[in-house]
Design a protein around this motif. Structure first.
Motif, PDB file in Angstrom:
ATOM      1  N   ASP A  81       3.662 -14.446  -4.255  1.00  0.00           N
ATOM      2  CA  ASP A  81       3.516 -13.190  -4.984  1.00  0.00           C
ATOM      3  C   ASP A  81       4.561 -12.954  -6.065  1.00  0.00           C
ATOM      4  O   ASP A  81       4.953 -11.822  -6.306  1.00  0.00           O
ATOM      5  CB  ASP A  81       3.557 -12.024  -3.995  1.00  0.00           C
ATOM      6  N   LEU A  94       5.066  -9.206  -8.241  1.00  0.00           N
ATOM      7  CA  LEU A  94       6.362  -8.563  -8.007  1.00  0.00           C
ATOM      8  C   LEU A  94       7.131  -8.385  -9.310  1.00  0.00           C
ATOM      9  O   LEU A  94       7.769  -7.357  -9.526  1.00  0.00           O
ATOM     10  CB  LEU A  94       7.185  -9.363  -6.998  1.00  0.00           C
ATOM     11  N   GLY A 147      -1.778 -13.288   0.138  1.00  0.00           N
ATOM     12  CA  GLY A 147      -0.646 -12.378   0.202  1.00  0.00           C
ATOM     13  C   GLY A 147      -0.732 -11.227  -0.775  1.00  0.00           C
ATOM     14  O   GLY A 147      -0.034 -10.222  -0.622  1.00  0.00           O
ATOM     15  N   SER A 189       0.823  -7.238  -0.945  1.00  0.00           N
ATOM     16  CA  SER A 189       1.837  -6.820  -1.906  1.00  0.00           C
ATOM     17  C   SER A 189       1.328  -5.857  -2.976  1.00  0.00           C
ATOM     18  O   SER A 189       2.114  -5.139  -3.576  1.00  0.00           O
ATOM     19  CB  SER A 189       2.488  -8.037  -2.573  1.00  0.00           C
ATOM     20  N   LYS A 233      -1.000  -2.607  -3.742  1.00  0.00           N
ATOM     21  CA  LYS A 233      -1.738  -1.501  -3.141  1.00  0.00           C
ATOM     22  C   LYS A 233      -2.887  -1.128  -4.086  1.00  0.00           C
ATOM     23  O   LYS A 233      -2.653  -0.591  -5.169  1.00  0.00           O
ATOM     24  CB  LYS A 233      -0.822  -0.306  -2.910  1.00  0.00           C
TER      25      LYS A 233
END
Length: 101
Positions: free
Chosen positions: A42, A46, A62, A66, A68
């Motif tokens: 991710d 990020l 993933g 991470s 939403k």
């Protein structure tokens, strides 16, 4: 408006560094016995969130943990239609992009 998005896993076919890094990660996955998992590293989402940008990402691996959906960005199935609709929402309503970012 600057929008970060990821269609696969942030992999750039034209960068030698990306090719080498992916090869290394694939070797590590095999060595650790987790090569069967459909998971993403991710990093790109990020980085986008750190830059206060909404994320448009695939609804898998993933990324589901991470990003939403509707909060920090949009999770989409891997179709151009879904990604286009998510981008259009951010372009049509810049306040949504600001809130998500």
């Amino acid at each position: 408006m600057e929008i970060f998005y990821e269609m696969t896993s942030g992999y750039c076919y034209s960068l030698q560094e990306s090719v080498e890094y992916l090869d290394e990660l694939e070797r590590l996955k095999k060595r650790e016995g987790v090569s069967h998992q459909d998971d993403h590293f991710d990093i790109v989402p990020l980085e986008a969130m750190t830059a206060y940008k909404p994320v448009i990402a695939c609804k898998s691996g993933g990324l589901v943990a991470s990003v939403k959906d509707g909060g920090t960005g949009f999770l989409c199935y891997s179709t151009s239609e879904e990604f286009s609709l998510a981008m259009a929402k951010l372009i049509q309503d810049p306040q949504v992009a600001c809130r998500m970012g």
